[in-house]
Enzyme design. Structure first.
Site, PDB file in Angstrom:
ATOM      1  N   CYS A  20       0.840  -1.194   0.000  1.00  0.00           N
ATOM      2  CA  CYS A  20       0.000   0.000   0.000  1.00  0.00           C
ATOM      3  C   CYS A  20       0.880   1.252   0.000  1.00  0.00           C
ATOM      4  O   CYS A  20       1.738   1.409   0.875  1.00  0.00           O
ATOM      5  CB  CYS A  20      -0.918   0.001   1.213  1.00  0.00           C
TER       6      CYS A  20
ATOM      7  N   GLY B   2      -2.952  -6.553  -9.792  1.00  0.00           N
ATOM      8  CA  GLY B   2      -2.781  -5.275 -10.465  1.00  0.00           C
ATOM      9  C   GLY B   2      -3.364  -5.234 -11.863  1.00  0.00           C
ATOM     10  O   GLY B   2      -2.850  -5.887 -12.771  1.00  0.00           O
TER      11      GLY B   2
ATOM     12  N   HIS C  48       1.831  -7.134  -6.792  1.00  0.00           N
ATOM     13  CA  HIS C  48       1.244  -6.072  -7.608  1.00  0.00           C
ATOM     14  C   HIS C  48       2.279  -5.691  -8.657  1.00  0.00           C
ATOM     15  O   HIS C  48       3.373  -5.249  -8.325  1.00  0.00           O
ATOM     16  CB  HIS C  48       0.885  -4.868  -6.736  1.00  0.00           C
TER      17      HIS C  48
END
Length: 318
Positions: free
Chosen positions: A83, A195, A154
């Protein structure tokens, strides 16, 4: 998915798919250890399989939260190292942890010692100038040596300085080839692609080489894509639920929550994208948005919203 994938959202998504692993929104160790544990950890039995996603960097605190995750009945505990939010970076957790793989390794080792649950790590392919493939493999190798066997990757780097969280979801290019190479170089690890995946078709293409696929915002914005997951991804011999069936299955939970004092819109906001791109979508969203927040709003508002959607849309199946 902070502030998005709360327990109401997960109960709704569970009406669409039984097999898909659901994740909580990221919860900080401080919120769990020093706040209202029930508020942060409670969930409903139908939400299984369910992973608790943690934010933190202190190994002892993460270990205690991992122990609580097992006590509470979760199926997996996940450490978020991806994050890019400012409030996350300032707290020394999230994507900035990719710069300190030893810290992550110590946390994983402590968490694994505290629980029998799988301990997984979600991360980016790089941050700021630490974006070489050598740095990525060094991070994975270090954390894997501490006992982590599953990495949710991601496929974008994150710029922790200069880009907002929203921009970090859009501006850094997706580099699926990096994640694919990571899987090739670490075949013994479970590597999950994250992602930019927008459909089950894209997910199935990635599953030709990845061990799993995480779908975030697309599943929230157009949740009906999950309806075909049990059949098309997990191979179940069952037809997908219709949108009408999904809402009808969700309504008993909604009614119970309203009875307990929750405002209707808190549960129904997660359904606003159910009819995305379909006739009646505007009526559905407008009715719920304009009426769902009012005092006393109940299932009659949902019925009024459904009334504006054509039957062939309500009953169509993925």
């Amino acid at each position: 998915m902070m502030d998005w994938t709360d327990r109401h959202c997960r109960m709704f998504h569970r009406t669409l798919t039984r097999r898909t692993l659901l994740y909580t929104e990221m919860v900080t160790t401080g919120a769990i250890l020093h706040g209202d544990q029930g508020r942060h950890l409670d969930f409903s039995a139908p939400e299984h399989p369910l992973a608790l996603q943690l934010g933190g960097s202190d190994a002892a605190a993460l270990a205690e939260c991992a122990r609580l995750a097992e006590d509470w009945g979760y199926d997996e505990v996940n450490l978020n190292c991806g994050c890019p939010s400012d409030r996350v970076s300032s707290g020394s957790f999230g994507a900035c942890l990719m710069g300190t793989p030893d810290v992550v390794a110590r946390a994983v080792e402590a968490m694994r010692a505290a629980t029998r649950l799988p301990v997984t790590v979600k991360h980016r392919i790089g941050i700021d100038d630490l974006d070489s493939y050598e740095h990525l493999t060094g991070f994975v190798r270090t954390v894997a040596a501490a006992g982590c066997e599953q990495f949710i990757v991601h496929a974008r780097k994150a710029w922790l300085s200069g880009l907002s969280p929203k921009e970090n979801r859009e501006i850094p290019p997706l580099r699926y080839e990096v994640v694919q190479q990571l899987k090739a170089d670490f075949p013994q690890l479970t590597v999950v692609l994250n992602g930019g995946v927008k459909s089950l078709t894209e997910a199935q293409q990635a599953l030709a080489w990845a061990d799993g696929v995480m779908i975030g915002r697309a599943a929230y914005q157009e949740p009906y894509l999950l309806a075909a997951a049990d059949r098309d991804v997990f191979g179940e011999d069952a037809q997908a639920v219709s949108r009408r069936e999904a809402i009808e299955a969700y309504l008993p939970y909604v009614a119970a929550q309203v009875e307990a004092g929750q405002p209707l819109n808190r549960m129904m906001k997660h359904t606003l994208g159910l009819f995305a791109g379909q006739p009646g979508a505007r009526h559905w969203k407008r009715t719920l948005s304009e009426q769902g927040h009012k005092p006393g709003a109940g299932l009659d508002v949902v019925r009024a919203a459904l009334a504006g959607v054509p039957d062939d849309v309500l009953d169509a199946r993925a």
